[in-house]
Scaffold this active site. Structure first.
Site, PDB file in Angstrom:
ATOM      1  N   GLN A 106       1.092  -1.009  -0.035  1.00  0.00           N
ATOM      2  CA  GLN A 106       0.199  -0.196  -0.241  1.00  0.00           C
ATOM      3  C   GLN A 106       0.675   0.782   0.034  1.00  0.00           C
ATOM      4  O   GLN A 106       0.469   2.366  -0.441  1.00  0.00           O
ATOM      5  CB  GLN A 106      -0.572   0.093   1.048  1.00  0.00           C
ATOM      6  CG  GLN A 106      -1.831  -1.180   1.343  1.00  0.00           C
ATOM      7  CD  GLN A 106      -2.599  -1.342   2.489  1.00  0.00           C
ATOM      8  OE1 GLN A 106      -3.151  -1.253   3.389  1.00  0.00           O
ATOM      9  NE2 GLN A 106      -1.408  -2.261   3.386  1.00  0.00           N
ATOM     10  N   VAL A 108       3.624   4.008  -1.126  1.00  0.00           N
ATOM     11  CA  VAL A 108       4.151   4.560  -2.677  1.00  0.00           C
ATOM     12  C   VAL A 108       5.478   5.078  -2.554  1.00  0.00           C
ATOM     13  O   VAL A 108       5.388   6.166  -3.332  1.00  0.00           O
ATOM     14  CB  VAL A 108       2.864   6.171  -3.141  1.00  0.00           C
ATOM     15  CG1 VAL A 108       1.399   5.071  -2.851  1.00  0.00           C
ATOM     16  CG2 VAL A 108       3.088   7.243  -1.299  1.00  0.00           C
ATOM     17  N   ASP A 109       5.778   4.832  -1.802  1.00  0.00           N
ATOM     18  CA  ASP A 109       7.435   5.370  -1.749  1.00  0.00           C
ATOM     19  C   ASP A 109       9.018   4.414  -2.066  1.00  0.00           C
ATOM     20  O   ASP A 109      10.012   5.137  -2.125  1.00  0.00           O
ATOM     21  CB  ASP A 109       8.317   5.284   0.485  1.00  0.00           C
ATOM     22  CG  ASP A 109       8.071   4.470   0.853  1.00  0.00           C
ATOM     23  OD1 ASP A 109       8.176   2.511   0.496  1.00  0.00           O
ATOM     24  OD2 ASP A 109       7.358   3.807   2.225  1.00  0.00           O
ATOM     25  N   HIS A 124      -1.034   1.537  -3.566  1.00  0.00           N
ATOM     26  CA  HIS A 124      -1.309   2.842  -4.578  1.00  0.00           C
ATOM     27  C   HIS A 124      -1.186   3.798  -5.249  1.00  0.00           C
ATOM     28  O   HIS A 124      -0.458   4.740  -4.388  1.00  0.00           O
ATOM     29  CB  HIS A 124      -1.539   3.340  -2.782  1.00  0.00           C
ATOM     30  CG  HIS A 124      -2.598   2.634  -2.129  1.00  0.00           C
ATOM     31  ND1 HIS A 124      -3.117   2.530  -0.209  1.00  0.00           N
ATOM     32  CD2 HIS A 124      -4.160   1.615  -2.325  1.00  0.00           C
ATOM     33  CE1 HIS A 124      -3.945   1.816  -0.250  1.00  0.00           C
ATOM     34  NE2 HIS A 124      -4.774   1.584  -0.954  1.00  0.00           N
ATOM     35  N   CYS A 132      -1.849  13.115 -15.021  1.00  0.00           N
ATOM     36  CA  CYS A 132      -2.412  14.110 -15.598  1.00  0.00           C
ATOM     37  C   CYS A 132      -3.706  14.462 -14.832  1.00  0.00           C
ATOM     38  O   CYS A 132      -4.486  13.088 -14.797  1.00  0.00           O
ATOM     39  CB  CYS A 132      -2.858  14.079 -16.971  1.00  0.00           C
ATOM     40  SG  CYS A 132      -3.898  15.163 -17.875  1.00  0.00           S
ATOM     41  N   CYS A 152       0.207  20.116 -17.082  1.00  0.00           N
ATOM     42  CA  CYS A 152       0.402  18.592 -18.475  1.00  0.00           C
ATOM     43  C   CYS A 152       0.548  19.202 -19.415  1.00  0.00           C
ATOM     44  O   CYS A 152      -0.478  19.887 -19.755  1.00  0.00           O
ATOM     45  CB  CYS A 152      -1.005  17.621 -18.398  1.00  0.00           C
ATOM     46  SG  CYS A 152      -0.909  16.782 -20.133  1.00  0.00           S
ATOM     47  N   CYS A 155      -2.048  18.919 -21.791  1.00  0.00           N
ATOM     48  CA  CYS A 155      -3.806  19.138 -22.052  1.00  0.00           C
ATOM     49  C   CYS A 155      -3.866  20.627 -21.277  1.00  0.00           C
ATOM     50  O   CYS A 155      -4.392  21.025 -21.127  1.00  0.00           O
ATOM     51  CB  CYS A 155      -4.018  18.160 -22.311  1.00  0.00           C
ATOM     52  SG  CYS A 155      -4.532  18.038 -19.912  1.00  0.00           S
ATOM     53  N   GLY A 192       2.904  -4.942   9.385  1.00  0.00           N
ATOM     54  CA  GLY A 192       2.887  -3.322   9.517  1.00  0.00           C
ATOM     55  C   GLY A 192       1.765  -2.423   8.666  1.00  0.00           C
ATOM     56  O   GLY A 192       1.979  -1.141   8.189  1.00  0.00           O
ATOM     57  N   SER A 194      -2.549  -1.225   9.399  1.00  0.00           N
ATOM     58  CA  SER A 194      -3.204  -1.605  10.219  1.00  0.00           C
ATOM     59  C   SER A 194      -4.494  -2.111   9.982  1.00  0.00           C
ATOM     60  O   SER A 194      -5.613  -2.677  10.634  1.00  0.00           O
ATOM     61  CB  SER A 194      -4.199   0.157  10.713  1.00  0.00           C
ATOM     62  OG  SER A 194      -4.720   1.106   9.451  1.00  0.00           O
TER      63      SER A 194
END
Ligand code: OAD
Length: 251
Positions: A106, A108-109, A124, A132, A152, A155, A192, A194
């Site tokens: 989960q 994002v690191d 995640h 974008c 972006c 666009c 790790g 919850s």
């Protein structure tokens, strides 16, 4: 020995030694010893007035794109200064010791990759990527764009962090792939986390529902603890290396 049999870490290590296919769900706790605050720690300093849940939504970004962008930029800066820890490294080592290991994270690191894990499913998203906001596709800012957030180049819409926010779908197929792997595994670890955020929290339950034993590694009890096959109480940077060493020996 306890009256009921071997200590849980020995029983868990015996199961790990026998396992060929292993699925590991990780959450923010696995990166805590690298100095990355867990999600449900109080936000500090500049951000102490906010709840994470109030910043990690598309609505928050629409209402105040600069605030949300700056919060993620601060997290990104912090990440540039941290290193994977012994828990990440133990999982990377384990990947080389079993036939098939999938880390479903989960986080994002990117620290599992940096520790050497190769088979990683990032439920995640990734903090080091940008999307974008209009298209939802990956898009890199033009280096000359100093806007907060930048635009972006295709666009002109705002760019947003490449992470999944509350209320958003996971990357296509990712959850199904994680569930299939959990159901077909010989062993599942939940490390790790919850266990409060769905759908990720249900992955160990899918394993249990298919008769797959689950090892939980966490210093605290979680909603999973009562049903986990083994709860190994402690920090993952300590417990995971011990577990892998008990199962397979050192180096
Ligand atoms: P949480 O912050 O909810 O939980 C972190 C867990 O790690 C807690 O159960 C702690 O007890 C445990 N912990 C703390 N230190 C530890 C250590 N050294 N070793 C092992 N465990 C430790 O983080 P997550 O469960 O990852 O989602 O949160 C899940 C999701 O909620 C996040 O991915 C994020 C957040 O909202 C999105 O952004 C979509």
């Amino acid at each position: 020995m306890t009256p009921d049999g071997p200590p849980p870490i020995e029983a868990a290590a015996a199961a790990l030694r026998r396992a060929r296919r292993v699925v590991v769900l990780t959450g923010a706790g696995v990166s805590a010893e690298s100095g990355v605050p867990t999600f449900r720690d109080a936000l500090t300093g500049l951000w102490s007035r906010y709840r994470a849940e109030d910043l990690a939504t598309p609505q928050a970004f629409l209402a105040n794109p600069k605030l949300v962008w700056d919060w993620y930029a601060a997290r990104r800066e912090k990440l540039a200064q941290v290193e994977p820890n012994d828990g990440h490294r133990a999982l990377a080592r384990l990947e080389a010791l079993v036939d098939d290991l999938l880390v479903v994270t989960q986080n994002v690191d990117g620290l599992h990759h940096r520790a050497g894990s190769r088979n990683v499913l990032e439920l995640h998203g990734r903090l080091d990527r940008t999307l974008c906001f209009r298209e939802g596709t990956e898009s890199e800012p033009d280096p000359s764009d100093t806007g907060t957030p930048p635009r972006c180049p295709r666009c002109g819409a705002h760019l947003r962090p490449g992470v999944v926010w509350f209320g958003e779908a996971l990357p296509a197929g990712a959850f199904d792939r994680a569930c299939e792997a959990a159901a077909a595994a010989d062993l599942c670890l939940s490390v790790g986390t919850s266990g409060l955020v769905e759908p990720a929290a249900s992955i160990p339950r899918v394993a249990l529902g298919n008769g797959v034993p689950v090892i939980e590694v966490n210093p605290d009890a979680t909603p999973l603890t009562a049903s986990a096959t083994w709860h190994l109480r402690g920090a993952s940077g300590v417990v995971l290396p011990q577990l892998v060493e008990l199962a397979f020996g050192s180096s």
